[in-house]
Design a protein around this motif. Structure first.
Motif, PDB file in Angstrom:
ATOM      1  N   ARG A   1      -6.990  -2.686   6.957  1.00  0.00           N
ATOM      2  CA  ARG A   1      -8.181  -2.625   6.740  1.00  0.00           C
ATOM      3  C   ARG A   1      -8.798  -4.029   7.131  1.00  0.00           C
ATOM      4  O   ARG A   1      -9.948  -3.965   7.917  1.00  0.00           O
ATOM      5  CB  ARG A   1      -8.644  -2.075   5.291  1.00  0.00           C
ATOM      6  CG  ARG A   1     -10.296  -2.050   5.295  1.00  0.00           C
ATOM      7  CD  ARG A   1     -10.517  -1.954   3.598  1.00  0.00           C
ATOM      8  NE  ARG A   1     -10.188  -1.027   3.029  1.00  0.00           N
ATOM      9  CZ  ARG A   1     -10.213  -0.481   1.754  1.00  0.00           C
ATOM     10  NH1 ARG A   1     -10.857  -1.597   0.899  1.00  0.00           N
ATOM     11  NH2 ARG A   1      -9.759   0.388   1.251  1.00  0.00           N
TER      12      ARG A   1
ATOM     13  N   GLU B   1      -4.750  -0.280   3.318  1.00  0.00           N
ATOM     14  CA  GLU B   1      -4.976   0.731   2.518  1.00  0.00           C
ATOM     15  C   GLU B   1      -3.995   1.948   2.713  1.00  0.00           C
ATOM     16  O   GLU B   1      -3.459   2.288   3.717  1.00  0.00           O
ATOM     17  CB  GLU B   1      -6.291   1.417   2.729  1.00  0.00           C
ATOM     18  CG  GLU B   1      -6.604   1.938   4.190  1.00  0.00           C
ATOM     19  CD  GLU B   1      -8.168   2.094   4.149  1.00  0.00           C
ATOM     20  OE1 GLU B   1      -8.598   2.245   5.329  1.00  0.00           O
ATOM     21  OE2 GLU B   1      -8.846   2.184   3.246  1.00  0.00           O
TER      22      GLU B   1
ATOM     23  N   GLN C   1      -4.945   8.422  -0.523  1.00  0.00           N
ATOM     24  CA  GLN C   1      -4.326   7.829  -1.859  1.00  0.00           C
ATOM     25  C   GLN C   1      -5.023   9.099  -3.116  1.00  0.00           C
ATOM     26  O   GLN C   1      -4.355   9.307  -3.883  1.00  0.00           O
ATOM     27  CB  GLN C   1      -5.347   6.602  -2.075  1.00  0.00           C
ATOM     28  CG  GLN C   1      -4.836   5.321  -1.371  1.00  0.00           C
ATOM     29  CD  GLN C   1      -5.390   4.174  -1.948  1.00  0.00           C
ATOM     30  OE1 GLN C   1      -4.969   3.515  -2.892  1.00  0.00           O
ATOM     31  NE2 GLN C   1      -6.135   3.648  -1.068  1.00  0.00           N
TER      32      GLN C   1
ATOM     33  N   GLN D   1      -4.477  -5.358  -6.248  1.00  0.00           N
ATOM     34  CA  GLN D   1      -5.358  -4.272  -5.738  1.00  0.00           C
ATOM     35  C   GLN D   1      -6.736  -4.531  -5.882  1.00  0.00           C
ATOM     36  O   GLN D   1      -7.211  -5.331  -6.937  1.00  0.00           O
ATOM     37  CB  GLN D   1      -5.108  -2.846  -6.375  1.00  0.00           C
ATOM     38  CG  GLN D   1      -3.626  -2.185  -6.208  1.00  0.00           C
ATOM     39  CD  GLN D   1      -3.708  -0.848  -6.684  1.00  0.00           C
ATOM     40  OE1 GLN D   1      -3.549  -0.820  -7.937  1.00  0.00           O
ATOM     41  NE2 GLN D   1      -4.055   0.050  -5.861  1.00  0.00           N
TER      42      GLN D   1
ATOM     43  N   THR E   1     -13.292  10.220  -2.479  1.00  0.00           N
ATOM     44  CA  THR E   1     -13.329   9.283  -1.347  1.00  0.00           C
ATOM     45  C   THR E   1     -13.998  10.267  -0.232  1.00  0.00           C
ATOM     46  O   THR E   1     -13.559  11.523  -0.112  1.00  0.00           O
ATOM     47  CB  THR E   1     -11.969   8.786  -0.888  1.00  0.00           C
ATOM     48  OG1 THR E   1     -11.458   8.124  -1.876  1.00  0.00           O
ATOM     49  CG2 THR E   1     -11.880   8.230   0.586  1.00  0.00           C
TER      50      THR E   1
ATOM     51  N   ALA F   1       0.763  -1.190  -0.175  1.00  0.00           N
ATOM     52  CA  ALA F   1       0.088  -0.134   0.206  1.00  0.00           C
ATOM     53  C   ALA F   1       0.873   1.284  -0.020  1.00  0.00           C
ATOM     54  O   ALA F   1       0.628   2.261  -0.595  1.00  0.00           O
ATOM     55  CB  ALA F   1      -0.962  -0.001   1.094  1.00  0.00           C
TER      56      ALA F   1
ATOM     57  N   ASN G   1     -11.886  -1.711  -4.004  1.00  0.00           N
ATOM     58  CA  ASN G   1     -12.199  -0.822  -3.177  1.00  0.00           C
ATOM     59  C   ASN G   1     -11.076   0.232  -2.756  1.00  0.00           C
ATOM     60  O   ASN G   1     -10.926   1.068  -1.804  1.00  0.00           O
ATOM     61  CB  ASN G   1     -12.589  -1.309  -1.718  1.00  0.00           C
ATOM     62  CG  ASN G   1     -14.301  -1.938  -1.878  1.00  0.00           C
ATOM     63  OD1 ASN G   1     -14.859  -1.374  -2.538  1.00  0.00           O
ATOM     64  ND2 ASN G   1     -14.502  -3.006  -1.359  1.00  0.00           N
ATOM     65  N   GLY G   2      -9.896  -0.031  -3.568  1.00  0.00           N
ATOM     66  CA  GLY G   2      -8.736   0.611  -3.339  1.00  0.00           C
ATOM     67  C   GLY G   2      -7.869   0.161  -2.336  1.00  0.00           C
ATOM     68  O   GLY G   2      -6.663   0.807  -1.873  1.00  0.00           O
ATOM     69  N   GLY G   3      -8.045  -1.031  -1.711  1.00  0.00           N
ATOM     70  CA  GLY G   3      -7.433  -1.916  -0.720  1.00  0.00           C
ATOM     71  C   GLY G   3      -6.030  -2.556  -1.493  1.00  0.00           C
ATOM     72  O   GLY G   3      -6.495  -3.085  -2.604  1.00  0.00           O
TER      73      GLY G   3
ATOM     74  N   THR H   1      -0.057   4.079   6.071  1.00  0.00           N
ATOM     75  CA  THR H   1      -1.059   3.066   5.728  1.00  0.00           C
ATOM     76  C   THR H   1      -1.551   2.283   7.169  1.00  0.00           C
ATOM     77  O   THR H   1      -1.143   2.525   8.219  1.00  0.00           O
ATOM     78  CB  THR H   1      -0.450   1.890   5.097  1.00  0.00           C
ATOM     79  OG1 THR H   1       0.932   1.542   5.973  1.00  0.00           O
ATOM     80  CG2 THR H   1       0.243   2.539   3.442  1.00  0.00           C
TER      81      THR H   1
END
Length: 419
Positions: free
Chosen positions: A418, A137, A141, A101, A195, A61, A104-106, A415
């Motif tokens: 999550r 995450e 970002q 990836q 976001t 991340a 959800n961007g994680g 980071t």
């Protein structure tokens, strides 16, 4: 004591039985001990692999948060990173790690390990399979374009942080809208961004996408900046400077002792540079306040108000200490800055109100013609039909983005895992 032959034979039989019984008990006991040791070892190996994917997900991340990084490089980096963390297990555990990836961007890292089991891998068949996974995450970002810094939220009757009421809205495409406290929408208000997140709770509806609760707090990106100019403002200010009628006036940069009032059809142009206001600025009626390469800095408890049908068009500083800023208040300023005119078309730059409130209750769009805008304030309140438009066209604006916001976000917030 003398024993008969029968008694001796009986004693030898008993000893023989004891040996047999002991042998029968020893075998399962030994198996239980071996199984216990193996299960403890298996649990330890799984814990090691879990720690490895946790660390690799965080590292991946972070890698993705660095400008110029791409998914393929970050994936390979994370997979190798995880394997290196548990390389000493490889003689007895066959391991494979994959990174990717998610939608959800994680950043996700998964691992599968196979190690031998009992009785030639018959129990369980094929050996033990260890599965681990972690999702991390990178904070911020996306460009940071709206940040609320509420002090506390003890009064439930007075929502703080970011508040949108009636039919007001925030439109911040492809960037981050964050509150270090709560975020509240009431009535038909909406918040739309790349976001949306709150360190406490996002209350209400109208979020697009859905807001994230419990986000880590974002440090004030400008907390180390000196703002207040000590000893420059007079204890007894001169009479207000009122510019009215059809007057056209240019106000050169510097320290302004008097209150400035622009009304009627007057136009005041701020000359390039830093404008330090020891008293309030009010633009009302059909008055116009404009300026290019300027920053307005307000001393303790002095306000800025754009009301009625006034026109505001300000482009922030291109150079100097306040490069990238357009409106700033001192840290001792706890007043409300009000924009209730719908003719505030340009606020190009960063609005920084560390302990003051920004109220936008205009009957239309605000800052829509700005190439980019950033708002960092203690509380941000939108009311009535106000529509705050945050653009993110950072290139070619002529106003550089300050370090810590926009596309110059800091990675110091790092980071977090999550899952």
């Amino acid at each position: 004591m003398l024993f008969s032959t029968g008694q001796k034979t009986k004693r030898r039989g008993e000893r023989g039985n004891l040996v047999v019984i002991t042998g029968l008990i020893a075998v399962p006991l030994a198996m239980i001990v071996v199984i216990t040791i193996e299960m403890v070892s298996l649990s330890s190996e799984k814990a090691r692999m879990q720690a490895a994917v946790d660390a690799a997900a965080l590292a991946g991340a972070r890698e993705m948060a660095v400008a110029g990084s791409n998914a393929r490089d970050a994936n390979g980096f994370a997979e190798t990173f995880a394997l290196n963390q548990v390389s000493d297990l490889s003689p007895r555990v066959a391991m494979n790690f994959t990174a990717s990836q998610n939608a959800n961007g994680g950043f996700q890292v998964s691992g599968v390990g196979v190690r031998g089991s009992f009785f030639g891998n018959m129990v369980p068949p094929g050996g033990f399979t260890i599965r681990v996974s972690a999702i991390a995450e990178a904070l911020n970002q996306q460009p940071l374009c709206v940040l609320a810094l509420p002090e506390n939220e003890d009064d439930e009757d007075e929502p703080s942080g970011l508040v949108a009421q009636m039919t007001s809205s925030v439109q911040a495409t492809n960037c981050l809208v964050h509150s270090n406290g709560s975020m509240t929408t009431q009535n038909s208000a909406t918040v739309s961004a790349g976001t949306i997140q709150a360190s406490r709770t996002a209350k209400g509806t109208g979020y697009s996408p859905a807001a994230n609760n419990g986000a880590l707090k974002v440090t004030d990106p400008f907390k180390g900046r000196a703002i207040r100019r000590n000893g420059v403002c007079l204890s007894t200010p001169p009479a207000p400077r009122t510019v009215t009628g059809g007057t056209v006036f240019t106000l050169n940069s510097g320290i302004h002792q008097e209150e400035l009032i622009v009304s009627g059809n007057a136009t005041v142009t701020l000359g390039p540079g830093d404008h330090y206001f020891c008293n309030a600025v009010t633009v009302k009626g059909n008055g116009t306040l404009q300026g290019t390469d300027v920053v307005m800095i307000f001393h303790d408890n002095q306000t800025f108000r754009a009301t009625e049908s006034s026109k505001i068009s300000l482009t922030g500083r291109a150079t100097g200490t306040w490069s990238g800023f357009v409106i700033v208040t001192s840290r001792d300023n706890e007043e409300q800055m009000e924009i209730s005119s719908s003719l505030v078309d340009r606020l190009l730059g960063t609005i920084y109100l560390p302990n003051a409130e920004l109220l936008i209750n205009a009957a239309g769009a605000v800052a829509e013609d700005s190439k980019w805008s950033v708002v960092v304030a203690k509380d941000i309140i939108l009311d009535k039909k106000a529509r705050l438009v945050i653009n993110t066209d950072y290139t070619g604006s002529g106003v550089p983005v300050p370090i810590g916001v926009g596309d110059k976000k800091l990675n110091s917030n790092g980071t977090r895992l999550r899952q």
